[in-house]
Design a protein around this motif. Structure first.
Motif, mmCIF file in Angstrom:
data_model
loop_
_atom_site.group_PDB
_atom_site.id
_atom_site.type_symbol
_atom_site.label_atom_id
_atom_site.label_comp_id
_atom_site.label_asym_id
_atom_site.label_seq_id
_atom_site.Cartn_x
_atom_site.Cartn_y
_atom_site.Cartn_z
ATOM 1 N N LYS A 50 -2.019 57.380 51.771
ATOM 2 C CA LYS A 50 -3.284 56.900 52.334
ATOM 3 C C LYS A 50 -4.093 58.114 52.790
ATOM 4 C CE LYS A 50 -5.057 53.657 55.815
ATOM 5 N NZ LYS A 50 -5.639 52.690 54.848
ATOM 6 N N GLU A 60 -4.745 56.276 48.009
ATOM 7 C CA GLU A 60 -5.595 55.239 48.578
ATOM 8 C C GLU A 60 -6.774 55.877 49.316
ATOM 9 O OE1 GLU A 60 -5.101 52.460 52.334
ATOM 10 O OE2 GLU A 60 -3.664 51.888 50.758
ATOM 11 N N LYS A 90 3.438 53.363 53.553
ATOM 12 C CA LYS A 90 2.566 54.457 53.125
ATOM 13 C C LYS A 90 2.805 55.702 53.970
ATOM 14 C CE LYS A 90 -1.065 51.038 52.229
ATOM 15 N NZ LYS A 90 -2.440 50.619 52.559
ATOM 16 N N GLY A 105 -2.942 48.889 48.103
ATOM 17 C CA GLY A 105 -2.012 49.998 48.291
ATOM 18 C C GLY A 105 -0.649 49.527 48.754
#
Length: 372
Positions: free
Chosen positions: A36, A13, A72, A24
């Motif tokens: 991320k 991401e 994430k 995401g």
């Protein structure tokens, strides 16, 4: 239970704020590993600092950031540094999907555009969000796009000022468009083995969502105007009424049969057979006087019993709820993400796949919680 649908998929991401990060989180909820990649030069995603007045100054997982960053891991990189750019390239070689939200020209300057990354990984699917498309260098901001796409002009009371909607709806619409494009590209890759560039702009996603308001203009030649919560094509639909108890409700009468049932429950059967109100076409012509009568009739009722009667007869109606009241509903609570020691989050995935288990996601990563 079957395996998560995106198990073993790696999503990078390279996006911030809401549209890209919500995509995401969508992949994370369906089993993908989502990394991320945050800009180390700016202390990560800017929404880490978008805090409510009541939030503590020392947190970097603001309520806004928590809207789209569950599940994430975080990696802070300064892509202007060659060694850190190479670290990203190593990840790109293993990745399935990249989500980016650079202004036109910025990805090329940083050497993370599709053409560069596709040479590293020909199977890579690269989803790129811009404000206005690849040929317009303006940055995209939800409030501005609400204005430029007509949504702000249409939102508000007759004779009042245009109003921005209370959520970043243009970002959300764009995220849905990107999800659809990425899923189509993944399907195509299964057939061809090749990756693809998927592009979407906030403006085009917004314009495509004008729906009947657009065709009222394009087909019928009527320029849409602000109508409060009224519907230009249906009456009473979207109309808000206040009951005797002070509670508010909204009607969404879609056909004449439902209108007759409404009138019967209100003890006003004569309205339903009046030629001026009998059909939806006529109700649209006589909107104002009909609404005045309905306001008077509903003001004589208490909301709870009236809702029960209308629901029993399958008349489309609902209470106007506050946000705490929304999350008191069992259907809304099913969308909550829970993790020990963390405040709840909200799922991006609202559909259910048969046999798929909902995953327990990690809470949004703090800025110092990056991978080495």
């Amino acid at each position: 239970m079957t395996q998560p649908i995106f198990k073993d998929m790696l999503v990078l991401e390279l996006a911030s704020v809401l549209a890209g990060p919500s995509v995401g989180q969508f992949f994370a909820e369906l089993g993908a590993r989502v990394l991320k990649v945050e800009n180390a030069a700016t202390h990560g995603d800017v929404t880490r600092s978008w805090k409510l007045k009541a939030e503590p100054a020392d947190t970097d997982t603001s309520a806004y950031f928590c809207a789209a960053n569950w599940g994430k891991a975080s990696l802070a990189l300064n892509l202007t540094e060659p060694e850190q750019l190479q670290q990203l390239y190593t990840l790109v070689a293993q990745a399935d999907v990249v989500i980016a939200s650079y202004k036109p020209g910025d990805a090329e300057r940083l050497q993370v555009n599709y053409e560069v990354l596709q040479c590293i990984n020909p199977r890579l699917i690269y989803g790129h969000i811009t404000g206005y498309g690849p040929d317009d260098a303006r940055a995209g901001y939800d409030a501005v796009v609400q204005a430029e796409s007509g949504f702000m002009y249409l939102n508000g009371d007759p004779g009042g000022e245009p109003l921005k909607m209370p959520v970043a709806l243009m970002d959300i619409l764009t995220a849905h468009q990107l999800k659809e494009g990425l899923l189509v590209a993944l399907l195509q890759r299964e057939r061809t083995g090749q990756g693809q560039l998927v592009q979407v702009s906030l403006l085009q996603a917004a314009v495509s969502a004008l729906a009947n308001q657009a065709t009222n203009y394009l087909v019928a030649g009527q320029e849409p105007q602000r109508m409060g919560s009224e519907h230009p094509n249906i009456v009473p639909y979207g109309s808000v009424y206040t009951c005797r108890c002070g509670g508010k409700l909204v009607l969404a009468i879609g056909d004449d049969r439902q209108f007759r049932k409404l009138c019967a429950i209100l003890g006003a059967e004569s309205i339903a057979i009046d030629p001026k109100y009998k059909t939806n076409y006529e109700r649209v012509q006589h909107r104002q006087e009909l609404n005045q009568m309905l306001h008077q009739l509903i003001a004589q009722q208490d909301r709870g019993p009236l809702l029960q009667q209308l629901h029993a007869q399958h008349v489309p109606v609902g209470a106007v709820y506050t946000i705490p009241e929304v999350f008191a509903q069992p259907q809304a609570r099913q969308l909550l993400l829970q993790h020990p020691g963390s405040k709840p989050g909200l799922r991006q995935v609202a559909f259910r796949l048969q046999g798929q288990q909902e995953l327990d996601l990690s809470p949004p990563p703090t800025y110092d919680n990056y991978l080495s």
